[in-house]
Design a protein around this motif. Sequence first.
Motif, PDB file in Angstrom:
ATOM      1  N   TRP A  30      -1.400  -4.457  13.899  1.00  0.00           N
ATOM      2  CA  TRP A  30      -0.497  -3.345  13.617  1.00  0.00           C
ATOM      3  C   TRP A  30      -0.161  -2.552  14.888  1.00  0.00           C
ATOM      4  O   TRP A  30      -1.039  -2.147  15.631  1.00  0.00           O
ATOM      5  CB  TRP A  30      -1.157  -2.415  12.609  1.00  0.00           C
TER       6      TRP A  30
ATOM      7  N   ILE B 192       6.250   8.267   7.671  1.00  0.00           N
ATOM      8  CA  ILE B 192       4.978   8.770   8.178  1.00  0.00           C
ATOM      9  C   ILE B 192       4.744   8.295   9.616  1.00  0.00           C
ATOM     10  O   ILE B 192       4.366   9.056  10.492  1.00  0.00           O
ATOM     11  CB  ILE B 192       3.814   8.309   7.260  1.00  0.00           C
ATOM     12  N   LEU B 193       4.999   7.016   9.874  1.00  0.00           N
ATOM     13  CA  LEU B 193       4.600   6.443  11.158  1.00  0.00           C
ATOM     14  C   LEU B 193       5.585   6.723  12.288  1.00  0.00           C
ATOM     15  O   LEU B 193       5.195   6.943  13.421  1.00  0.00           O
ATOM     16  CB  LEU B 193       4.425   4.927  11.005  1.00  0.00           C
ATOM     17  N   TRP B 194       6.883   6.683  11.972  1.00  0.00           N
ATOM     18  CA  TRP B 194       7.879   6.908  13.027  1.00  0.00           C
ATOM     19  C   TRP B 194       8.707   8.156  12.759  1.00  0.00           C
ATOM     20  O   TRP B 194       9.682   8.403  13.453  1.00  0.00           O
ATOM     21  CB  TRP B 194       8.812   5.699  13.128  1.00  0.00           C
ATOM     22  N   SER B 195       8.351   8.913  11.706  1.00  0.00           N
ATOM     23  CA  SER B 195       9.148  10.063  11.265  1.00  0.00           C
ATOM     24  C   SER B 195      10.614   9.664  11.107  1.00  0.00           C
ATOM     25  O   SER B 195      11.524  10.408  11.465  1.00  0.00           O
ATOM     26  CB  SER B 195       9.035  11.236  12.249  1.00  0.00           C
TER      27      SER B 195
ATOM     28  N   LEU C  40      -3.670  -6.862  10.529  1.00  0.00           N
ATOM     29  CA  LEU C  40      -2.210  -6.954  10.484  1.00  0.00           C
ATOM     30  C   LEU C  40      -1.606  -6.913  11.884  1.00  0.00           C
ATOM     31  O   LEU C  40      -0.388  -6.871  12.017  1.00  0.00           O
ATOM     32  CB  LEU C  40      -1.647  -5.786   9.652  1.00  0.00           C
TER      33      LEU C  40
ATOM     34  N   MET D 159      -2.843   2.991   6.025  1.00  0.00           N
ATOM     35  CA  MET D 159      -1.614   2.205   6.143  1.00  0.00           C
ATOM     36  C   MET D 159      -1.760   0.999   7.086  1.00  0.00           C
ATOM     37  O   MET D 159      -1.224  -0.069   6.827  1.00  0.00           O
ATOM     38  CB  MET D 159      -0.533   3.124   6.688  1.00  0.00           C
TER      39      MET D 159
ATOM     40  N   LYS E  41       3.597   3.747  16.792  1.00  0.00           N
ATOM     41  CA  LYS E  41       3.746   4.410  18.084  1.00  0.00           C
ATOM     42  C   LYS E  41       2.668   3.927  19.042  1.00  0.00           C
ATOM     43  O   LYS E  41       2.847   3.867  20.247  1.00  0.00           O
ATOM     44  CB  LYS E  41       3.683   5.926  17.913  1.00  0.00           C
TER      45      LYS E  41
ATOM     46  N   MET F 287      -2.309  -3.904   2.434  1.00  0.00           N
ATOM     47  CA  MET F 287      -2.862  -4.164   1.110  1.00  0.00           C
ATOM     48  C   MET F 287      -4.379  -4.349   1.126  1.00  0.00           C
ATOM     49  O   MET F 287      -5.046  -4.161   0.110  1.00  0.00           O
ATOM     50  CB  MET F 287      -2.197  -5.402   0.510  1.00  0.00           C
TER      51      MET F 287
ATOM     52  N   VAL G 290       0.834  -1.201   0.000  1.00  0.00           N
ATOM     53  CA  VAL G 290       0.000   0.000   0.000  1.00  0.00           C
ATOM     54  C   VAL G 290       0.871   1.254   0.000  1.00  0.00           C
ATOM     55  O   VAL G 290       0.454   2.308  -0.465  1.00  0.00           O
ATOM     56  CB  VAL G 290      -0.974  -0.017   1.209  1.00  0.00           C
ATOM     57  N   ALA G 291       2.097   1.142   0.535  1.00  0.00           N
ATOM     58  CA  ALA G 291       3.018   2.277   0.555  1.00  0.00           C
ATOM     59  C   ALA G 291       4.428   1.710   0.576  1.00  0.00           C
ATOM     60  O   ALA G 291       4.622   0.572   0.993  1.00  0.00           O
ATOM     61  CB  ALA G 291       2.794   3.138   1.797  1.00  0.00           C
TER      62      ALA G 291
ATOM     63  N   ALA H 253       6.283   4.620   4.506  1.00  0.00           N
ATOM     64  CA  ALA H 253       5.495   4.243   5.687  1.00  0.00           C
ATOM     65  C   ALA H 253       6.267   4.569   6.955  1.00  0.00           C
ATOM     66  O   ALA H 253       5.711   5.133   7.906  1.00  0.00           O
ATOM     67  CB  ALA H 253       5.157   2.751   5.635  1.00  0.00           C
TER      68      ALA H 253
ATOM     69  N   LEU I 113       3.943  -4.250   6.974  1.00  0.00           N
ATOM     70  CA  LEU I 113       3.018  -3.970   5.871  1.00  0.00           C
ATOM     71  C   LEU I 113       2.445  -5.229   5.224  1.00  0.00           C
ATOM     72  O   LEU I 113       1.489  -5.158   4.473  1.00  0.00           O
ATOM     73  CB  LEU I 113       3.717  -3.108   4.799  1.00  0.00           C
TER      74      LEU I 113
END
Lengths: 326, 275
Positions: free
Chosen positions: B84, A231-234, B82, B166, B87, B170, A222-223, A228, A246
């Motif tokens: 997921w 974006i998520l953890w900088s 997932l 995200m 943070k 998928m 997806v990314a 990813a 992912l």
Amino acid sequence: MNIIVEREKGLLELERRIEELRVVNASHAVDMSGEIAGLQAKYAQIQHEIFGSLTAWEKVHMARHPMRPTALDYLSALDAYDELHGDRHFRDDHAIVGGLGRLGQRNVVVIGQQRGRDTKENLLRNFGMVSPEGYRKVQRLAELAGRFGLPIVTFVDTKGADPGIGSEERAQSEAIARCLVTFAMAPVPIVATIIGEGGSGGALALAIANSVVMLEHSVYSVASPEGAAAILWSDAGKADEAAEHLKLTAADLQRFGIVDHIVPEPVGGAHRDVPGIVGRVVDTVGAILDSLASKSASELTDGRYSKYRQIGALNSERGEATESTP
Amino acid sequence: MAIPDWLRSRRTERDDSRHDAALWTKCPSCAEVLYRPDLSANLFVCTRCQHHFRMSAFDRIAMLIDGDFTEIGSNVLPSDPLTWVDKKAYPVKLATDREKSGMTEAVLCGLGSIGGHSVALGVMDFYFRGGTMGSVVGERLTLMLEAALQKRRPAIIVTASGGARMEEGMLALMQMAKISSAVARLSEARIPFLTVLTDPTTGGVSASFAFQADIIVAERKAMIGFAGRRVIEQTIRQKLPDQFQTAEFLWRRGISIALSIATNSRRFSFACCRI
């Protein structure tokens, strides 16, 4: 830097030495077979250590390997291939190759995303990142296939659709969105193969198919893991962790019902045996087309509808996970 | 259910203080201090500078729908396929946003009427996970489009989304394929499909159903595009002009088919829904 390329260096060096010893062995009367056997054992051991089981992040690098077979390797293995150019509006996007092909006894329309192997090729191919005019070429070819009843065979290999200013000005979103509808409605069989990297919407634009094939070490996400992680953890450095999260490997995607067939790769990856893997993929696609040949246009579009209709993870109010039904 | 009853039943779930406690609010664009009832009477458009405020799905539906509204897919809820964790764990993020927005997911769908016309409506809510599209958004919108097809009613989607979610990997991307397939069926059946693009509409939502409609309306100054601004700036290594990727930018290039640059595009989108 590609981690697979780095790790291969030692192996390639060993391969070279084994070959040297073989030459020496053959030309001189010295018996080197002991040394050769020793090196071969070492070679097999290192090969197993490197490729025995690849992590998601290693597969990302395998998918991006500069020597990995590209769309044109597959297209040139067809029994015939004539390229068609341009979107008839703006220009010919070289990140998309496609045209009329012959696969076994069948005429097909083939479309692929083409990246380059070196800087010069990559500039021509825009690193395999497709621009709106490329997606409009895809639509044109897919509509042509639909009009003349030709199956559509696609080869997906892109890190993502081109994110430049020009692409936004020429409506990248609209170009991809139209591709999705065109593929959903096409009254012919569609087989998509993820041969390298399947990068998000830019890949999906060529991949709404009756059957999705994926090479063992290809990835489809997806990314990008780097994106990813940023974006998520900088922190783009956490890309390896993001890749794991992912669920972008062929095995994961088969479990989700997104991928239908996995084509195994030789030890060390597809680039270690290009004719072999290309042949296997073309045969697999041919066999799938055989199995779809007797289906009517509505059976084909309905088949695609129900394939995608079922994908998703839902919870009903009662708390149990449910699969939605068409 | 009639709209006031429906709103009341849903409002009990939300944090009322965020929306209703303050009678006065400041326009983020021109800093004009606005009286909330006036703002709401003007469809959440600043009376001075025409800035279109971001709206919750509840407010949007209350604004658009007259009479009854029957929700579709409200029992379809998210899961964590997932498992997921970044943070925070994905289920924790979902719970936080549920609390914050009063929404159970990033879209609200249903059947109702607009100006006396029966329609199927889906409204995305930016306050739930940035309006991102996961399995539930895909499923609810598809159920709504299938209802439109079955009942032969026009379908309308109001978009507000950062793209695919995200945290569902998928499975989220595949919702683009699922919804696009439903749009294709609607188009074959010659049932009108309209989208209203609000701030922001990007990524997988913009590259699928947002730009597949028969009529596309964009709200003024809404950020609309495929790639995020940061991604483009990193790729080309230069700053982008301010107007880039706004509704006006698209309109000038003839991309979105309709955009009211007159006073108030919300009234205009309202009018389009009545076609």
